[in-house]
Design a protein around this motif. Sequence first.
Motif, PDB file in Angstrom:
ATOM      1  N   GLN A   1       0.816  -1.216   0.000  1.00  0.00           N
ATOM      2  CA  GLN A   1       0.000   0.000   0.000  1.00  0.00           C
ATOM      3  C   GLN A   1       0.852   1.269   0.000  1.00  0.00           C
ATOM      4  O   GLN A   1       0.538   2.231  -0.709  1.00  0.00           O
ATOM      5  CB  GLN A   1      -0.940  -0.011   1.204  1.00  0.00           C
ATOM      6  N   ALA A   2       1.928   1.284   0.774  1.00  0.00           N
ATOM      7  CA  ALA A   2       2.772   2.484   0.836  1.00  0.00           C
ATOM      8  C   ALA A   2       3.342   2.828  -0.542  1.00  0.00           C
ATOM      9  O   ALA A   2       3.424   4.008  -0.906  1.00  0.00           O
ATOM     10  CB  ALA A   2       3.904   2.281   1.841  1.00  0.00           C
ATOM     11  N   VAL A   3       3.695   1.819  -1.318  1.00  0.00           N
ATOM     12  CA  VAL A   3       4.222   2.042  -2.669  1.00  0.00           C
ATOM     13  C   VAL A   3       3.103   2.551  -3.572  1.00  0.00           C
ATOM     14  O   VAL A   3       3.282   3.521  -4.329  1.00  0.00           O
ATOM     15  CB  VAL A   3       4.844   0.751  -3.239  1.00  0.00           C
ATOM     16  N   ARG A   4       1.945   1.912  -3.512  1.00  0.00           N
ATOM     17  CA  ARG A   4       0.814   2.338  -4.352  1.00  0.00           C
ATOM     18  C   ARG A   4       0.437   3.785  -4.063  1.00  0.00           C
ATOM     19  O   ARG A   4       0.191   4.569  -4.985  1.00  0.00           O
ATOM     20  CB  ARG A   4      -0.388   1.420  -4.127  1.00  0.00           C
ATOM     21  N   ARG A   5       0.424   4.160  -2.784  1.00  0.00           N
ATOM     22  CA  ARG A   5       0.096   5.548  -2.418  1.00  0.00           C
ATOM     23  C   ARG A   5       1.165   6.520  -2.906  1.00  0.00           C
ATOM     24  O   ARG A   5       0.859   7.557  -3.483  1.00  0.00           O
ATOM     25  CB  ARG A   5      -0.066   5.672  -0.907  1.00  0.00           C
ATOM     26  N   ALA A   6       2.431   6.178  -2.647  1.00  0.00           N
ATOM     27  CA  ALA A   6       3.532   7.071  -3.030  1.00  0.00           C
ATOM     28  C   ALA A   6       3.570   7.301  -4.540  1.00  0.00           C
ATOM     29  O   ALA A   6       3.912   8.390  -4.995  1.00  0.00           O
ATOM     30  CB  ALA A   6       4.867   6.498  -2.551  1.00  0.00           C
ATOM     31  N   GLU A   7       3.199   6.284  -5.304  1.00  0.00           N
ATOM     32  CA  GLU A   7       3.282   6.370  -6.761  1.00  0.00           C
ATOM     33  C   GLU A   7       1.927   6.660  -7.417  1.00  0.00           C
ATOM     34  O   GLU A   7       1.834   6.729  -8.641  1.00  0.00           O
ATOM     35  CB  GLU A   7       3.879   5.078  -7.325  1.00  0.00           C
ATOM     36  N   GLY A   8       0.873   6.822  -6.604  1.00  0.00           N
ATOM     37  CA  GLY A   8      -0.448   7.146  -7.141  1.00  0.00           C
ATOM     38  C   GLY A   8      -1.027   6.048  -8.012  1.00  0.00           C
ATOM     39  O   GLY A   8      -1.693   6.328  -9.013  1.00  0.00           O
ATOM     40  N   LEU A   9      -0.794   4.787  -7.632  1.00  0.00           N
ATOM     41  CA  LEU A   9      -1.255   3.653  -8.430  1.00  0.00           C
ATOM     42  C   LEU A   9      -2.532   3.051  -7.868  1.00  0.00           C
ATOM     43  O   LEU A   9      -2.666   2.875  -6.658  1.00  0.00           O
ATOM     44  CB  LEU A   9      -0.185   2.558  -8.461  1.00  0.00           C
ATOM     45  N   GLY A  10      -3.453   2.724  -8.751  1.00  0.00           N
ATOM     46  CA  GLY A  10      -4.668   2.021  -8.390  1.00  0.00           C
ATOM     47  C   GLY A  10      -4.817   0.777  -9.238  1.00  0.00           C
ATOM     48  O   GLY A  10      -4.063   0.556 -10.197  1.00  0.00           O
ATOM     49  N   GLU A  11      -5.791  -0.040  -8.899  1.00  0.00           N
ATOM     50  CA  GLU A  11      -6.038  -1.277  -9.632  1.00  0.00           C
ATOM     51  C   GLU A  11      -6.171  -1.005 -11.130  1.00  0.00           C
ATOM     52  O   GLU A  11      -6.886  -0.094 -11.542  1.00  0.00           O
ATOM     53  CB  GLU A  11      -7.305  -1.940  -9.101  1.00  0.00           C
ATOM     54  N   GLY A  12      -5.450  -1.774 -11.933  1.00  0.00           N
ATOM     55  CA  GLY A  12      -5.493  -1.640 -13.377  1.00  0.00           C
ATOM     56  C   GLY A  12      -4.496  -0.651 -13.956  1.00  0.00           C
ATOM     57  O   GLY A  12      -4.304  -0.604 -15.169  1.00  0.00           O
ATOM     58  N   ASP A  13      -3.851   0.146 -13.108  1.00  0.00           N
ATOM     59  CA  ASP A  13      -2.870   1.122 -13.598  1.00  0.00           C
ATOM     60  C   ASP A  13      -1.571   0.423 -13.996  1.00  0.00           C
ATOM     61  O   ASP A  13      -1.146  -0.532 -13.341  1.00  0.00           O
ATOM     62  CB  ASP A  13      -2.539   2.159 -12.519  1.00  0.00           C
ATOM     63  N   PRO A  14      -0.912   0.919 -15.047  1.00  0.00           N
ATOM     64  CA  PRO A  14       0.385   0.355 -15.420  1.00  0.00           C
ATOM     65  C   PRO A  14       1.471   0.848 -14.460  1.00  0.00           C
ATOM     66  O   PRO A  14       1.494   2.012 -14.075  1.00  0.00           O
ATOM     67  CB  PRO A  14       0.612   0.889 -16.834  1.00  0.00           C
ATOM     68  N   ALA A  15       2.350  -0.069 -14.077  1.00  0.00           N
ATOM     69  CA  ALA A  15       3.467   0.259 -13.197  1.00  0.00           C
ATOM     70  C   ALA A  15       4.768  -0.031 -13.942  1.00  0.00           C
ATOM     71  O   ALA A  15       4.918  -1.110 -14.517  1.00  0.00           O
ATOM     72  CB  ALA A  15       3.400  -0.568 -11.920  1.00  0.00           C
ATOM     73  N   GLN A  16       5.671   0.937 -13.931  1.00  0.00           N
ATOM     74  CA  GLN A  16       7.001   0.719 -14.492  1.00  0.00           C
ATOM     75  C   GLN A  16       7.874   0.138 -13.386  1.00  0.00           C
ATOM     76  O   GLN A  16       8.044   0.769 -12.336  1.00  0.00           O
ATOM     77  CB  GLN A  16       7.580   2.018 -15.028  1.00  0.00           C
ATOM     78  N   VAL A  17       8.401  -1.058 -13.621  1.00  0.00           N
ATOM     79  CA  VAL A  17       9.085  -1.819 -12.584  1.00  0.00           C
ATOM     80  C   VAL A  17      10.525  -2.101 -12.989  1.00  0.00           C
ATOM     81  O   VAL A  17      10.802  -2.423 -14.145  1.00  0.00           O
ATOM     82  CB  VAL A  17       8.354  -3.161 -12.345  1.00  0.00           C
ATOM     83  N   VAL A  18      11.414  -1.972 -12.011  1.00  0.00           N
ATOM     84  CA  VAL A  18      12.795  -2.452 -12.148  1.00  0.00           C
ATOM     85  C   VAL A  18      13.000  -3.470 -11.040  1.00  0.00           C
ATOM     86  O   VAL A  18      12.737  -3.175  -9.869  1.00  0.00           O
ATOM     87  CB  VAL A  18      13.829  -1.307 -12.024  1.00  0.00           C
ATOM     88  N   LEU A  19      13.415  -4.680 -11.399  1.00  0.00           N
ATOM     89  CA  LEU A  19      13.705  -5.726 -10.416  1.00  0.00           C
ATOM     90  C   LEU A  19      15.180  -6.070 -10.472  1.00  0.00           C
ATOM     91  O   LEU A  19      15.719  -6.312 -11.557  1.00  0.00           O
ATOM     92  CB  LEU A  19      12.918  -7.002 -10.719  1.00  0.00           C
ATOM     93  N   GLU A  20      15.807  -6.105  -9.316  1.00  0.00           N
ATOM     94  CA  GLU A  20      17.172  -6.601  -9.192  1.00  0.00           C
ATOM     95  C   GLU A  20      17.082  -7.909  -8.416  1.00  0.00           C
ATOM     96  O   GLU A  20      16.657  -7.914  -7.261  1.00  0.00           O
ATOM     97  CB  GLU A  20      18.040  -5.613  -8.447  1.00  0.00           C
ATOM     98  N   VAL A  21      17.455  -9.011  -9.038  1.00  0.00           N
ATOM     99  CA  VAL A  21      17.430 -10.308  -8.382  1.00  0.00           C
ATOM    100  C   VAL A  21      18.600 -10.360  -7.408  1.00  0.00           C
ATOM    101  O   VAL A  21      19.750 -10.168  -7.804  1.00  0.00           O
ATOM    102  CB  VAL A  21      17.495 -11.449  -9.409  1.00  0.00           C
ATOM    103  N   LEU A  22      18.318 -10.601  -6.128  1.00  0.00           N
ATOM    104  CA  LEU A  22      19.341 -10.517  -5.084  1.00  0.00           C
ATOM    105  C   LEU A  22      20.025 -11.836  -4.775  1.00  0.00           C
ATOM    106  O   LEU A  22      21.027 -11.861  -4.074  1.00  0.00           O
ATOM    107  CB  LEU A  22      18.725  -9.944  -3.794  1.00  0.00           C
ATOM    108  N   GLU A  23      19.498 -12.934  -5.242  1.00  0.00           N
ATOM    109  CA  GLU A  23      20.125 -14.212  -4.927  1.00  0.00           C
ATOM    110  C   GLU A  23      20.346 -15.029  -6.149  1.00  0.00           C
ATOM    111  O   GLU A  23      19.834 -14.782  -7.181  1.00  0.00           O
ATOM    112  CB  GLU A  23      19.308 -15.005  -3.924  1.00  0.00           C
TER     113      GLU A  23
END
Length: 97
Positions: free
Chosen positions: A75-97
């Motif tokens: 929720q904190a991420v969704r609020r900070a980025e103004g995202l709601g259900e169905g909205d596109p999110a630009q994601v960067v993932l760094e695999v840590l293991e």
Amino acid sequence: MTTLRFTADLWRWEAQTGWFFVTVGPEASARIREVPRAPRGFGSVRVRATVGATSWTTSVFPDAQRGAYVLPVKQAVRRAEGLGEGDPAQVVLEVLE
């Protein structure tokens, strides 16, 4: 370290309506599967996720129904980025293991 970039729509998990996820695309999921690692609970993989300007450490989980990994978006991420259900999110993932 494997770094993946993708855009995916935010969706709500039907079994637990307070949980939201984005689906890691097929190519990115295949790259995650290729990284050798010790087994973890539920097949989870530790990642550093960034959506917009917000970063956090979490895990992605395999979803057999979708044939891909899914990333929980708290929720904190969704609020900070103004995202709601169905909205596109630009994601960067760094695999840590």
